[in-house]
Write a protein that holds these residues in place. Structure first.
Motif, PDB file in Angstrom:
ATOM      1  N   SER A 131      -8.708   5.121  -0.356  1.00  0.00           N
ATOM      2  CA  SER A 131     -10.582   5.367  -0.155  1.00  0.00           C
ATOM      3  C   SER A 131     -10.812   5.721  -0.535  1.00  0.00           C
ATOM      4  CB  SER A 131      -8.512   6.345   1.331  1.00  0.00           C
ATOM      5  OG  SER A 131      -8.835   7.388   0.624  1.00  0.00           O
ATOM      6  N   VAL A 132     -12.532   6.608  -0.310  1.00  0.00           N
ATOM      7  CA  VAL A 132     -13.237   6.713  -1.073  1.00  0.00           C
ATOM      8  C   VAL A 132     -12.608   7.636  -1.603  1.00  0.00           C
ATOM      9  CG1 VAL A 132     -15.322   7.786  -0.613  1.00  0.00           C
ATOM     10  CG2 VAL A 132     -14.625   5.914   0.427  1.00  0.00           C
ATOM     11  N   GLN A 133     -11.755   9.141  -1.315  1.00  0.00           N
ATOM     12  CA  GLN A 133     -11.816  10.042  -1.433  1.00  0.00           C
ATOM     13  C   GLN A 133     -10.296   9.892  -2.613  1.00  0.00           C
ATOM     14  OE1 GLN A 133     -10.635  12.974   0.932  1.00  0.00           O
ATOM     15  NE2 GLN A 133     -11.186  14.751  -0.151  1.00  0.00           N
ATOM     16  N   GLY A 134     -10.605  10.653  -3.867  1.00  0.00           N
ATOM     17  CA  GLY A 134      -9.052   9.668  -4.157  1.00  0.00           C
ATOM     18  C   GLY A 134      -8.464  11.363  -4.185  1.00  0.00           C
ATOM     19  N   THR A 135      -8.572  12.512  -5.096  1.00  0.00           N
ATOM     20  CA  THR A 135      -8.252  13.763  -4.972  1.00  0.00           C
ATOM     21  C   THR A 135      -8.617  14.472  -3.422  1.00  0.00           C
ATOM     22  OG1 THR A 135      -8.126  14.482  -6.988  1.00  0.00           O
ATOM     23  CG2 THR A 135      -7.523  16.279  -5.900  1.00  0.00           C
ATOM     24  N   ARG A 136      -7.540  14.756  -2.662  1.00  0.00           N
ATOM     25  CA  ARG A 136      -7.237  15.186  -1.009  1.00  0.00           C
ATOM     26  C   ARG A 136      -6.115  16.503  -1.387  1.00  0.00           C
ATOM     27  NH1 ARG A 136      -7.195  10.861   2.105  1.00  0.00           N
ATOM     28  NH2 ARG A 136      -8.158   9.788   0.620  1.00  0.00           N
ATOM     29  N   HIS A 137      -6.812  16.817   0.247  1.00  0.00           N
ATOM     30  CA  HIS A 137      -6.421  18.312   0.454  1.00  0.00           C
ATOM     31  C   HIS A 137      -4.899  18.062   0.558  1.00  0.00           C
ATOM     32  CE1 HIS A 137      -9.476  21.331   0.784  1.00  0.00           C
ATOM     33  NE2 HIS A 137      -9.170  21.607  -0.183  1.00  0.00           N
ATOM     34  N   ALA A 138      -3.604  18.168   1.021  1.00  0.00           N
ATOM     35  CA  ALA A 138      -2.508  17.614   2.086  1.00  0.00           C
ATOM     36  C   ALA A 138      -2.433  18.411   3.410  1.00  0.00           C
ATOM     37  CB  ALA A 138      -1.883  19.087   1.616  1.00  0.00           C
ATOM     38  N   ASP A 139      -3.781  17.768   4.071  1.00  0.00           N
ATOM     39  CA  ASP A 139      -4.290  17.960   5.011  1.00  0.00           C
ATOM     40  C   ASP A 139      -3.037  17.313   6.174  1.00  0.00           C
ATOM     41  OD1 ASP A 139      -6.559  18.887   4.651  1.00  0.00           O
ATOM     42  OD2 ASP A 139      -7.591  17.088   4.720  1.00  0.00           O
ATOM     43  N   VAL A 140      -2.345  16.582   5.882  1.00  0.00           N
ATOM     44  CA  VAL A 140      -1.247  16.609   6.601  1.00  0.00           C
ATOM     45  C   VAL A 140      -0.222  17.894   6.874  1.00  0.00           C
ATOM     46  CG1 VAL A 140       0.309  15.336   5.477  1.00  0.00           C
ATOM     47  CG2 VAL A 140      -0.142  14.321   7.472  1.00  0.00           C
ATOM     48  N   LEU A 141      -0.148  18.328   5.765  1.00  0.00           N
ATOM     49  CA  LEU A 141       1.054  19.685   6.165  1.00  0.00           C
ATOM     50  C   LEU A 141       0.495  19.946   7.690  1.00  0.00           C
ATOM     51  CD1 LEU A 141       3.411  20.573   5.243  1.00  0.00           C
ATOM     52  CD2 LEU A 141       1.709  22.245   3.517  1.00  0.00           C
ATOM     53  N   LYS A 142      -0.340  20.595   7.767  1.00  0.00           N
ATOM     54  CA  LYS A 142      -0.925  21.496   9.153  1.00  0.00           C
ATOM     55  C   LYS A 142      -0.421  20.450  10.092  1.00  0.00           C
ATOM     56  CE  LYS A 142      -5.284  20.987   7.724  1.00  0.00           C
ATOM     57  NZ  LYS A 142      -6.851  21.183   7.094  1.00  0.00           N
ATOM     58  N   LEU A 143      -0.585  18.928   9.767  1.00  0.00           N
ATOM     59  CA  LEU A 143      -0.771  18.170  11.295  1.00  0.00           C
ATOM     60  C   LEU A 143       1.572  18.635  11.581  1.00  0.00           C
ATOM     61  CD1 LEU A 143      -0.750  16.575  13.883  1.00  0.00           C
ATOM     62  CD2 LEU A 143      -0.737  14.967  11.692  1.00  0.00           C
ATOM     63  N   TRP A 144       1.503  17.778  10.627  1.00  0.00           N
ATOM     64  CA  TRP A 144       3.867  18.320  10.557  1.00  0.00           C
ATOM     65  C   TRP A 144       3.743  19.804  10.880  1.00  0.00           C
ATOM     66  CZ3 TRP A 144       7.190  20.702   8.125  1.00  0.00           C
ATOM     67  CH2 TRP A 144       8.334  20.143   8.694  1.00  0.00           C
ATOM     68  N   LEU A 145       3.451  20.707  10.793  1.00  0.00           N
ATOM     69  CA  LEU A 145       4.108  21.727  10.729  1.00  0.00           C
ATOM     70  C   LEU A 145       3.899  22.527  12.691  1.00  0.00           C
ATOM     71  CD1 LEU A 145       2.577  24.041   7.988  1.00  0.00           C
ATOM     72  CD2 LEU A 145       4.513  23.562   8.932  1.00  0.00           C
ATOM     73  N   SER A 146       2.362  22.031  13.055  1.00  0.00           N
ATOM     74  CA  SER A 146       1.432  21.959  14.440  1.00  0.00           C
ATOM     75  C   SER A 146       2.751  21.268  15.204  1.00  0.00           C
ATOM     76  CB  SER A 146       0.159  21.706  14.208  1.00  0.00           C
ATOM     77  OG  SER A 146      -0.092  22.436  13.374  1.00  0.00           O
ATOM     78  N   LEU A 147       3.252  19.721  14.929  1.00  0.00           N
ATOM     79  CA  LEU A 147       4.402  18.758  16.033  1.00  0.00           C
ATOM     80  C   LEU A 147       5.555  19.707  15.575  1.00  0.00           C
ATOM     81  CD1 LEU A 147       2.678  15.362  14.346  1.00  0.00           C
ATOM     82  CD2 LEU A 147       2.491  16.204  16.511  1.00  0.00           C
TER      83      LEU A 147
END
Ligand SMILES: Cc1ncc(COP(=O)(O)O)c(C=O)c1O
Length: 263
Positions: A131-147
């Protein structure tokens, strides 16, 4: 049917001009009116012309969590790729947005660039390489916690309650002859505008602009004001889980008061 033939015509016209259409994009649901394209039909066209089928379900993808509403997305299971934004109807703090691929190898074959300073990892795809972005936040963690916290049944409840309120809201629009709906709502977005017969049609855009400001000033309610089919419309997104019928009643009292003042 009309849409089907319009898409086919667009593909064939492009081909006749020597262009190479490669993809058909359907939306579930649209940003302004919250409508859902006929996904089964559009998939059938994509298959007929051997095109990639993408569904932008950034907003409506959340319906998959509701047994009562998920059939609205019928056909999405055939998509080659899907956009989905949990930052919208799954209430996850932004940014949390994703593209899902049916066949991950199409993505890796097209985009994978290995960084020489990263060690190759067997059986694990480094998203930074595709993907375009190399370094990224662990945005999926928020999703996992919400689920984990809200769960499928919690999301189903939130979604179904907003459908109930959307129906309530829509009924109040339909009850007023000086208002019109842009379309029949299919999600929790209601797009409508004033068409007051006592005002010349050329001034309806201004009337709706003034109503939007009035609602914000007098009721602390924000409706957005999109341009749709060349005119200004009011757009209510019934997403707030604390929304109640009483607040909608108050909003329509203000709409009536504003209308009365302009007669
Ligand atoms: C249908 C749809 N697709 C895409 C987007 C844009 O999403 P993003 O902010 O992740 O680019 C929106 C945002 O409003 C949307 O409603």
């Amino acid at each position: 049917m009309l849409l089907r033939s319009a898409i086919k015509r667009a593909i064939e016209n492009a081909q006749q001009q020597g262009k190479l259409p490669f993809c058909v994009v359907a939306t579930a649901g649209t940003t302004t009116t919250g409508n859902i394209d006929p996904l089964q039909d559009i998939n059938a066209i994509a298959r007929e012309y051997d095109l990639w089928f993408h569904v932008d379900a950034a907003y409506g993808g959340a319906l998959i969590f509701s047994e009562a509403q998920r059939s609205r997305l019928a056909g999405i299971e055939h998509a080659d790729s899907i956009t989905f934004n949990p930052q919208k109807w799954l209430y996850v703090a932004k940014t949390c947005a994703m593209v899902l691929f049916r066949d991950m190898s199409a993505l890796t074959n097209a985009f994978r660039v290995s960084a020489p300073y990263m060690r190759d990892t067997e059986g694990f795809i480094n998203l930074g390489e595709i993907s375009v972005q190399g370094t990224r936040h662990a945005d999926v963690l928020k999703l996992w916690l919400s689920l984990y916290h809200i769960g499928k049944s919690g999301y189903a409840q939130l979604i179904e309650e907003s459908y109930r309120l959307t129906e309530y809201f829509t009924r109040l629009v339909r009850k007023r002859p000086f208002l019109e709906l842009a379309s029949s709502p299919e999600m929790n977005i209601v797009c409508f505008r004033g068409v007051p017969p006592w005002i010349p049609e050329a001034r309806w855009d201004q009337w709706n602009t003034d109503l939007q400001e009035y609602l914000l000033r007098e009721g602390n309610v924000f409706l957005s004001l999109p341009t749709y089919r060349g005119h200004y419309w009011l757009r209510a997104v019934l997403l707030n889980p604390y929304l109640e019928e009483e607040i909608i009643d108050q909003l329509f009292e203000l709409v009536d008061r504003f209308a009365q003042e302009t007669i």
